[in-house]
Design an enzyme around this catalytic site. Structure first.
Site, PDB file in Angstrom:
ATOM      1  N   HIS A 274       0.873  -1.170   0.000  1.00 32.64           N
ATOM      2  CA  HIS A 274       0.000   0.000   0.000  1.00 32.64           C
ATOM      3  C   HIS A 274       0.917   1.229   0.000  1.00 32.64           C
ATOM      4  O   HIS A 274       1.992   1.186   0.602  1.00 32.64           O
ATOM      5  CB  HIS A 274      -0.841   0.127   1.269  1.00 32.64           C
ATOM      6  CG  HIS A 274      -1.787  -0.996   1.554  1.00 32.64           C
ATOM      7  ND1 HIS A 274      -1.403  -2.150   2.169  1.00 32.64           N
ATOM      8  CD2 HIS A 274      -3.125  -1.099   1.361  1.00 32.64           C
ATOM      9  CE1 HIS A 274      -2.457  -2.943   2.327  1.00 32.64           C
ATOM     10  NE2 HIS A 274      -3.521  -2.331   1.844  1.00 32.64           N
TER      11      HIS A 274
ATOM     12  N   ASP B 140       2.095   2.007   3.469  1.00 31.34           N
ATOM     13  CA  ASP B 140       3.020   1.097   4.173  1.00 31.34           C
ATOM     14  C   ASP B 140       4.449   1.517   3.917  1.00 31.34           C
ATOM     15  O   ASP B 140       5.303   1.387   4.782  1.00 31.34           O
ATOM     16  CB  ASP B 140       2.992  -0.356   3.657  1.00 31.34           C
ATOM     17  CG  ASP B 140       1.637  -0.929   3.429  1.00 31.34           C
ATOM     18  OD1 ASP B 140       0.737  -0.587   4.187  1.00 31.34           O
ATOM     19  OD2 ASP B 140       1.497  -1.741   2.489  1.00 31.34           O
TER      20      ASP B 140
HETATM   21  C1  XUL Z   1      -7.615  -6.519   4.182  1.00 27.10           C
HETATM   22  C2  XUL Z   1      -6.743  -6.986   3.092  1.00 27.10           C
HETATM   23  C3  XUL Z   1      -5.861  -5.960   2.504  1.00 27.10           C
HETATM   24  C4  XUL Z   1      -5.771  -6.006   1.023  1.00 27.10           C
HETATM   25  C5  XUL Z   1      -5.023  -4.847   0.429  1.00 27.10           C
HETATM   26  O1  XUL Z   1      -8.351  -7.521   4.765  1.00 27.10           O
HETATM   27  O2  XUL Z   1      -6.735  -8.141   2.733  1.00 27.10           O
HETATM   28  O3  XUL Z   1      -4.619  -6.075   3.094  1.00 27.10           O
HETATM   29  O4  XUL Z   1      -5.193  -7.172   0.580  1.00 27.10           O
HETATM   30  O5  XUL Z   1      -5.577  -3.629   0.781  1.00 27.10           O
END
Ligand code: XUL
Ligand code: CO
Length: 436
Positions: free
Chosen positions: A100, A103
């Protein structure tokens, strides 16, 4: 500087090895069904759990005090962390990673500063990708942590939240593209509702449809031609997430005419929370040509929340690999470990144990699935089970030749249907066990 001085490159030592820091089943160069295991599995390490989780939970403070962290949320610390992440991925032998935006780099006090922070970290990501050959499977924007997204992002009742999210995704898409990212993910975050009394569902979903079209528009502008992936999840953080399962996501994609550019990123623990098996979700997305990638993890069947544990169960990985092979492989998606070590597994070495166990479980699942397919007993049974559709009245129905009139005439003449045959579930479950 090395963050993992006691760990050498993890290698394949074969099924008899007792070395916990070695693969027993994942031999990256071994050919299975015409591809190397590395090409089949396309393993990805997720940045958020592996390099940002600190073991804190609603009841307690962080347990994972990483020696490479300086305790600040600075850009310098973020850049240093990238070097650690790539040392980890290189030693593990994972070909991909996923992140992300938030992150990898800290949010600043304005959008402009946040974007500058991201650029400063992306510089190091690019360098490290070049140094190691590790590639970006997908990027995604965190549209759920900041309080501005309390009502959602593209489905917020506040149009400014939509606009901010658009600016954030624009930047994240550009960064993903600049890093050679092969896909771009949307997990719904807070796109859902807590209460229908205060919610205009149609308006919210129309907005989400518009948001996705804007994303496609911007991708075209910058030349990003990877897949967009929607990741189903039924609940948490909202009571009801709009992208609740594969069927709901596919219906959304169809309703808003998005199926050309979008696929699904199916996650095991999310399937469990939706009351489905992972195999069901993969089969459902796969048969519609919309299977894009997977988030590999597992839940705890005794718990009703998203525990994001590392997958180690061969039966699960075999079912997953049967589906991936059935639908022609997972590329350009991959097997992304959206999984975190437990709060009590607080030492850096636990990150290796977790990933090695997960990779080996998938490699074992791949081998078993390939053996089941090579023998062909299971598929022959299924083919035989539907034989009534291969000729005669079944073929007429499938080809569109039959209608209610002709079927009535057929049944009036025949009187009763051909005898049914046993589904042999128990025999087949026993048969599958032969391969373990
Ligand atoms: C949340 C989840 C996230 C997504 C990316 O449950 O799985 O980490 O994979 O936003
Ligand atoms: Co996920």
């Amino acid at each position: 500087m090395t963050a993992f001085p006691d760990v050498q490159k993890i290698t394949y030592e074969g099924p008899d090895s007792k070395n916990p820091l070695a693969f027993r089943w994942y031999d990256e160069n071994e050919i299975v069904e015409g591809l190397t295991m590395r090409e089949h599995l396309r393993f990805s390490v997720c940045y958020w759990h592996t390099f940002r989780a600190n073991g804190s939970d609603p009841f307690g403070a962080p347990t994972m005090l990483r020696p490479w962290e300086d305790g600040t949320d600075s850009v310098d610390n973020a850049r240093q962390r990238v070097r650690v992440a790539f040392e980890f991925m290189e030693k593990l032998g994972a070909p991909y990673y996923a992140f992300h935006d938030r992150d990898v780099a800290p949010e600043g006090s304005s959008l402009a500063e946040t974007n500058r922070n991201l650029d400063a970290v992306v510089e190091v990501l690019k360098e490290e990708q070049q140094r190691t050959g590790v590639k970006l499977l997908w990027g995604t924007a965190n549209l759920f942590s900041n309080p501005r997204y309390m009502h959602g992002a593209s489905t917020s009742c506040n149009a400014d939240a939509f606009a901010y999210a658009a600016a954030q995704v624009k930047k994240c898409l550009e960064v993903t593209h600049a890093l050679g990212g092969e896909n771009y993910v949307f997990w719904g975050g807070r796109e859902g509702y807590q209460n229908l009394f205060n919610t205009d569902m149609k308006r919210e979903l129309d907005h989400m449809g518009r948001f996705m079209h804007m994303a496609i528009g911007h991708a075209e502008k910058i030349g990003f031609d990877g897949h967009f992936l929607i990741e189903p999840k039924p609940k948490e953080p909202t009571k009801h997430q709009y992208d609740s399962d594969a069927a709901a996501c596919i219906n959304f994609l169809r309703a808003y005419e998005l199926t050309d550019r979008f696929r699904l990123n199916i996650e095991t623990n999310h399937a469990t929370l939706a009351g489905h098996t992972m195999m069901h979700e993969l089969d459902y997305a796969g048969y519609q040509g919309l299977l894009g990638s997977i988030d590999a993890n597992t839940g705890d069947l005794m718990l009703g929340w998203d525990t994001d544990q590392f997958p180690t169960n061969y039966y699960l990985t075999t079912e997953v690999m049967l589906m991936l092979l059935k639908y022609g492989g997972i590329g350009p998606g991959g097997v992304n470990f959206d999984a975190k070590v437990r709060r009590e597994s607080f030492e850096p070495i636990d990150l290796f144990h977790a990933h090695i166990g997960g990779m080996d479980a998938f490699a074992r699942g791949l081998r078993i699935a390939a053996a089941i397919r090579a023998d062909g007993e299971l598929s022959q049974f299924v083919q035989q089970r539907y034989a009534s559709w291969d000729a005669g009245i079944g073929a007429d129905i499938e080809s569109g030749k039959a209608d209610f009139m002709s079927l009535e005439a057929y049944m009036l003449e025949k009187g009763e249907i051909d005898a049914n045959q046993s589904g042999r579930q128990e025999m087949l479950e026993h048969l599958v066990n032969r391969y373990f």
